[in-house]
Design an enzyme around this catalytic site. Structure first.
Site, PDB file in Angstrom:
ATOM      1  N   GLU A  12       0.690  -1.238   0.033  1.00  0.00           N
ATOM      2  CA  GLU A  12       0.077  -0.030   0.092  1.00  0.00           C
ATOM      3  C   GLU A  12       0.698   1.241  -0.079  1.00  0.00           C
ATOM      4  O   GLU A  12       0.527   2.242  -0.475  1.00  0.00           O
ATOM      5  CB  GLU A  12      -0.877   0.041   1.244  1.00  0.00           C
ATOM      6  N   GLY A  76     -12.436  -3.281   2.888  1.00  0.00           N
ATOM      7  CA  GLY A  76     -13.433  -4.018   2.355  1.00  0.00           C
ATOM      8  C   GLY A  76     -14.736  -2.972   2.351  1.00  0.00           C
ATOM      9  O   GLY A  76     -15.131  -2.410   3.118  1.00  0.00           O
ATOM     10  N   MET A 166      -8.840  -2.978   9.102  1.00  0.00           N
ATOM     11  CA  MET A 166      -8.282  -3.618  10.479  1.00  0.00           C
ATOM     12  C   MET A 166      -7.359  -2.619  11.260  1.00  0.00           C
ATOM     13  O   MET A 166      -6.405  -3.019  12.045  1.00  0.00           O
ATOM     14  CB  MET A 166      -7.484  -4.987  10.163  1.00  0.00           C
ATOM     15  N   GLU A 167      -7.360  -1.382  10.973  1.00  0.00           N
ATOM     16  CA  GLU A 167      -6.458  -0.447  11.474  1.00  0.00           C
ATOM     17  C   GLU A 167      -7.022   0.763  12.058  1.00  0.00           C
ATOM     18  O   GLU A 167      -6.737   1.582  13.137  1.00  0.00           O
ATOM     19  CB  GLU A 167      -5.241   0.056  10.769  1.00  0.00           C
ATOM     20  N   ASP A 190     -12.459  -4.760  -2.179  1.00  0.00           N
ATOM     21  CA  ASP A 190     -13.307  -5.810  -2.128  1.00  0.00           C
ATOM     22  C   ASP A 190     -14.423  -5.646  -1.582  1.00  0.00           C
ATOM     23  O   ASP A 190     -14.725  -4.571  -0.889  1.00  0.00           O
ATOM     24  CB  ASP A 190     -12.601  -7.130  -1.406  1.00  0.00           C
TER      25      ASP A 190
END
Ligand code: ADE
Length: 222
Positions: A12, A76, A166-167, A190
């Site tokens: 990323e 996501g 997730m962060e 996604d």
């Protein structure tokens, strides 16, 4: 002005390579130091997950004293968002924080006793004007890669969230505690459904380039 950028994965951060002048490692975390336009930037490659992100953010604040933190990376999509969309989070929530058995509402983070962590209103107004196609809303964060359509819908419903990662909310919790301005600019890779692992792997490079262009545009105009 110093801008701290927290990114989970090397893939990323790849598009930022040309802006980096030097680097430094602190407790195993890579900090890439450079410039975008006239702004000093420090990128921390946090690693994936809430503990990694919170630790990276605490180190960033302590060592580099940024005027603003940007958390960025892929996410996501939930319901209204889809691959290639850019998301600006006005709030972040930890969907896996769960002390409901003790009588707390879902998502409440103990010690700070908050469910939703706001990002900087002042900066969001500017960013929304620069990224006029972006989706604005709540992002949900947890230590889980979501690849289950039903679970994704449940997270979206419980927290009125438009993306999952997730962060973000771990960074937001540390930014809140340290009173550091934060913006969250992410891109959808996604649908957080059964195809998510394949979509994530195949799109991460392309989406990371798109998010970088959005973040660079913002930094140049701040
Ligand atoms: N980051 C990108 N896609 C994700 C997903 N499906 N779940 C959690 N984090 C993500």
């Amino acid at each position: 002005m110093t801008i701290g950028i927290i990114i989970a994965m090397q893939e990323e951060a790849k598009p930022y390579k040309k802006h980096i002048l030097t680097d430094q490692e602190i407790y195993g975390k890579k900090f890439l130091i450079g410039k975008i336009a006239d702004k000093d930037i420090v990128i921390c490659l946090s690693g994936i997950g809430k503990v990694n992100a919170a630790f990276a953010c605490a180190l960033m604040v302590e060592r580099f004293k940024p005027d603003l933190i940007i958390n960025t990376g892929v996410s996501g999509g939930l319901g209204v968002t889809k691959a290639y969309d850019i998301v600006i989070a006005d709030k972040a929530v930890q969907h896996d924080a769960d002390t409901t058995a003790l009588g707390d509402p879902k998502g409440m983070v103990s010690t700070v006793n908050k469910i939703y962590f706001d990002t900087s209103k002042k900066h969001n107004e500017l960013i929304k004007a620069y990224l006029d196609n972006a989706c604005v809303g709540t992002v949900a964060c947890g230590d889980q890669f979501i690849a289950d359509k039903r679970l994704a819908s449940e997270i979206a419903r419980q927290f009125n969230a438009i993306a999952v990662d997730m962060e973000s909310a771990a960074v937001a919790q540390v930014a809140y505690i340290t009173k550091t301005d934060l913006v969250i600019i992410r891109g959808i890779s996604d649908g957080a459904d059964e195809e998510a692992p394949v979509d994530f792997m195949s799109l991460i490079e392309q989406i990371s380039q798109k998010i970088y262009e959005a973040v660079k545009k913002v930094i140049e105009r701040l």
